[in-house]
Write an enzyme that holds these catalytic residues in place. Structure first.
Site, PDB file in Angstrom:
ATOM      1  N   MET A  63       0.842  -1.082  -0.001  1.00 62.52           N
ATOM      2  CA  MET A  63      -0.188  -0.087  -0.015  1.00 62.52           C
ATOM      3  C   MET A  63       0.662   1.125  -0.168  1.00 62.52           C
ATOM      4  O   MET A  63       0.440   2.416   0.390  1.00 62.52           O
ATOM      5  CB  MET A  63      -0.914  -0.065   1.221  1.00 62.52           C
ATOM      6  CG  MET A  63      -1.758  -1.389   1.045  1.00 62.52           C
ATOM      7  SD  MET A  63      -3.459  -1.050   1.718  1.00 62.52           S
ATOM      8  CE  MET A  63      -3.140  -0.531   3.654  1.00 62.52           C
TER       9      MET A  63
ATOM     10  N   LEU B 146       6.674   3.097   1.477  1.00 64.37           N
ATOM     11  CA  LEU B 146       7.589   1.862   1.775  1.00 64.37           C
ATOM     12  C   LEU B 146       8.901   2.141   2.584  1.00 64.37           C
ATOM     13  O   LEU B 146       9.249   3.277   2.852  1.00 64.37           O
ATOM     14  CB  LEU B 146       8.534   1.660   0.342  1.00 64.37           C
ATOM     15  CG  LEU B 146       7.248   1.321  -0.866  1.00 64.37           C
ATOM     16  CD1 LEU B 146       8.080   0.868  -2.239  1.00 64.37           C
ATOM     17  CD2 LEU B 146       6.308   0.231  -0.651  1.00 64.37           C
ATOM     18  N   HIS B 147       9.166   1.171   3.332  1.00 65.73           N
ATOM     19  CA  HIS B 147      10.096   1.082   4.360  1.00 65.73           C
ATOM     20  C   HIS B 147      11.142   0.032   4.185  1.00 65.73           C
ATOM     21  O   HIS B 147      10.871  -0.934   3.290  1.00 65.73           O
ATOM     22  CB  HIS B 147       9.602   1.232   5.654  1.00 65.73           C
ATOM     23  CG  HIS B 147       8.860   0.195   5.973  1.00 65.73           C
ATOM     24  ND1 HIS B 147       8.996  -1.139   6.052  1.00 65.73           N
ATOM     25  CD2 HIS B 147       7.538   0.289   6.480  1.00 65.73           C
ATOM     26  CE1 HIS B 147       8.002  -1.731   6.556  1.00 65.73           C
ATOM     27  NE2 HIS B 147       6.930  -0.871   6.709  1.00 65.73           N
TER      28      HIS B 147
ATOM     29  N   GLY C 278      11.191  -2.856   5.366  1.00 69.29           N
ATOM     30  CA  GLY C 278      10.387  -4.150   5.466  1.00 69.29           C
ATOM     31  C   GLY C 278       9.952  -4.620   4.003  1.00 69.29           C
ATOM     32  O   GLY C 278      10.376  -5.565   3.560  1.00 69.29           O
ATOM     33  N   HIS C 279       9.333  -3.516   3.562  1.00 64.19           N
ATOM     34  CA  HIS C 279       8.817  -3.867   2.059  1.00 64.19           C
ATOM     35  C   HIS C 279      10.062  -4.125   1.053  1.00 64.19           C
ATOM     36  O   HIS C 279       9.778  -5.066   0.441  1.00 64.19           O
ATOM     37  CB  HIS C 279       8.082  -2.549   1.502  1.00 64.19           C
ATOM     38  CG  HIS C 279       6.984  -2.236   2.210  1.00 64.19           C
ATOM     39  ND1 HIS C 279       6.968  -0.993   3.152  1.00 64.19           N
ATOM     40  CD2 HIS C 279       5.880  -2.739   2.087  1.00 64.19           C
ATOM     41  CE1 HIS C 279       5.828  -0.832   3.411  1.00 64.19           C
ATOM     42  NE2 HIS C 279       5.023  -2.010   2.883  1.00 64.19           N
TER      43      HIS C 279
ATOM     44  N   GLN D 125     -10.460  -2.616   2.362  1.00 61.34           N
ATOM     45  CA  GLN D 125      -9.881  -3.400   3.498  1.00 61.34           C
ATOM     46  C   GLN D 125      -9.958  -2.620   4.748  1.00 61.34           C
ATOM     47  O   GLN D 125      -9.540  -2.659   5.830  1.00 61.34           O
ATOM     48  CB  GLN D 125      -8.435  -3.914   3.346  1.00 61.34           C
ATOM     49  CG  GLN D 125      -7.473  -2.821   3.265  1.00 61.34           C
ATOM     50  CD  GLN D 125      -5.926  -3.666   2.589  1.00 61.34           C
ATOM     51  OE1 GLN D 125      -6.017  -4.018   1.524  1.00 61.34           O
ATOM     52  NE2 GLN D 125      -5.068  -3.562   3.701  1.00 61.34           N
TER      53      GLN D 125
ATOM     54  N   SER E 249       6.955  -0.553  10.434  1.00 68.89           N
ATOM     55  CA  SER E 249       5.898  -0.540  10.222  1.00 68.89           C
ATOM     56  C   SER E 249       5.562   1.006   9.573  1.00 68.89           C
ATOM     57  O   SER E 249       6.307   1.877  10.067  1.00 68.89           O
ATOM     58  CB  SER E 249       4.892  -0.740  11.212  1.00 68.89           C
ATOM     59  OG  SER E 249       3.815  -0.111  10.835  1.00 68.89           O
TER      60      SER E 249
ATOM     61  N   ARG F 163       3.158   2.629  10.346  1.00 71.67           N
ATOM     62  CA  ARG F 163       2.397   3.358  11.355  1.00 71.67           C
ATOM     63  C   ARG F 163       3.525   3.672  12.367  1.00 71.67           C
ATOM     64  O   ARG F 163       2.856   4.530  13.118  1.00 71.67           O
ATOM     65  CB  ARG F 163       1.314   2.593  11.767  1.00 71.67           C
ATOM     66  CG  ARG F 163       0.093   2.395  10.784  1.00 71.67           C
ATOM     67  CD  ARG F 163      -1.090   1.700  11.266  1.00 71.67           C
ATOM     68  NE  ARG F 163      -1.954   1.661  10.365  1.00 71.67           N
ATOM     69  CZ  ARG F 163      -2.858   0.724   9.954  1.00 71.67           C
ATOM     70  NH1 ARG F 163      -2.572  -0.267  10.047  1.00 71.67           N
ATOM     71  NH2 ARG F 163      -3.801   0.766   9.066  1.00 71.67           N
TER      72      ARG F 163
HETATM   73  O1  PAF Z   1      -0.250  -5.650   3.481  1.00 68.97           O
HETATM   74  C1  PAF Z   1      -0.686  -4.718   2.714  1.00 68.97           C
HETATM   75  O2  PAF Z   1      -0.001  -3.825   2.395  1.00 68.97           O
HETATM   76  C2  PAF Z   1      -2.014  -4.853   2.168  1.00 68.97           C
HETATM   77  O3  PAF Z   1      -2.984  -5.672   3.148  1.00 68.97           O
HETATM   78  C3  PAF Z   1      -1.964  -5.710   0.880  1.00 68.97           C
HETATM   79  C4  PAF Z   1      -1.390  -7.019   0.890  1.00 68.97           C
HETATM   80  C5  PAF Z   1      -0.880  -4.783  -0.062  1.00 68.97           C
HETATM   81  C6  PAF Z   1      -3.414  -5.660   0.225  1.00 68.97           C
HETATM   82  O4  PAF Z   1      -3.711  -4.417  -0.143  1.00 68.97           O
END
Ligand code: PAF
Length: 278
Positions: free
Chosen positions: A30, A33-34, A36-37, A61, A185, A187
């Site tokens: 989503m 990015l940090h 972790g991503h 979501q 995270s 957040r």
């Molecule tokens: O983990 C996330 O960032 C989201 O839940 C995902 C898997 C990209 C789905 O929107």
């Protein structure tokens, strides 16, 4: 690195690369990015020839009172980070591209999603499984990488892929932490300096439980109670502390061969999650 905004373009890109005999790796995100991503990008690279990252803040979501509108976004920075990490393509669709009409078709896992993070967020995982299915249909990956920090999400996606016979291999990559142990995270940026320091109690209580288990403790209630008091003493508000079966996420009263301890707690207004395997 290419940036695609439409379903047609990214699908064509992936299909073209697959025709050349290349394996497509996929990291759904989503954004904001940090490290972790980026570790998921590295993991995808180890399993694929081409790496696609999606950046899409998925509205389905988020519940009505959740942080969709204020969810942090910085596409320019995300694109720079992806480029520096050797990502081949970003898929960054608009909400209208992904959901052009009111969505009335859902993909829903009905067991693992009922507890833990799903207990108070009844439509959250349905949004995740629906968007992940859509992204799999659009990006056509051979392999997709999810982070172990969102343990329940990874378990739900694995179950969905098995139940619905998606032809995608799911890899779950380890949690990346700050040097003091706090799980990365998006957040974390909401935490004040004091809250951030106090939030280390989550990781510490997981480590305490791990060493108690190594010393022979098998009683989940004792382990969970100890974690709850440690986090509460540090000023955190516990949402849940659970010890569960690593695959089904069913609670375990007694720890057998394998277990996972999952924690969600608020520090200030920020909800953090973390987990550890025993
Ligand atoms: O983990 C996330 O960032 C989201 O839940 C995902 C898997 C990209 C789905 O929107």
């Amino acid at each position: 690195m290419e940036v695609f905004k439409t379903i047609c373009e990214i699908r064509e890109f992936s299909i073209e690369r697959k025709k050349r005999g290349e394996r497509v790796g996929f990291v759904p995100t989503m954004g904001f990015l940090h490290e972790g991503h980026l570790s998921l990008v590295d993991e995808a690279r180890r399993h694929a020839d081409v790496v696609v990252v999606s950046i899409f803040v998925n509205p389905t979501q988020f519940g009505p009172n959740e942080d969709l509108d204020v969810y942090p976004r910085d596409f320019e920075r995300d694109a720079e980070l992806c480029e520096s990490r050797g990502v081949d393509a970003i898929f960054a669709p608009s909400a209208n591209e992904m959901y052009p009409t009111v969505n009335t078709t859902w993909v829903e896992e009905t067991s693992l999603t009922k507890r833990l993070c799903g207990a108070d967020r009844p439509t959250h995982f349905r949004g995740v499984t629906t968007v992940v299915s859509k992204l799999f249909n659009v990006v056509c990956p051979d392999v997709a990488v999810f982070g172990e920090k969102d343990y329940q999400q990874a378990a739900v996606v694995k179950k969905m892929v098995a139940d619905l016979n998606f032809g995608v291999e799911i890899i779950v990559a380890p949690i990346v932490r700050e040097s003091d142990g706090l799980a990365l995270s998006s957040r974390n940026k909401y935490l004040s300096v004091e809250e951030r320091g106090n939030a280390l109690a989550i990781r510490q209580s997981l480590l305490d439980a791990k060493s108690a288990v190594a010393d022979g403790e098998r009683d989940s209630t004792k382990l969970a109670d100890a974690a709850v008091s440690r986090i509460s003493r540090a000023g955190g508000r516990v949402d849940y502390v659970e010890i569960a079966d690593p695959d089904t996420l069913e609670p375990l009263l007694e720890i057998g061969d394998e277990a996972v301890m999952l924690i969600a707690a608020y520090f200030g207004a920020t909800r953090l999650i973390d987990n550890a395997r025993f």
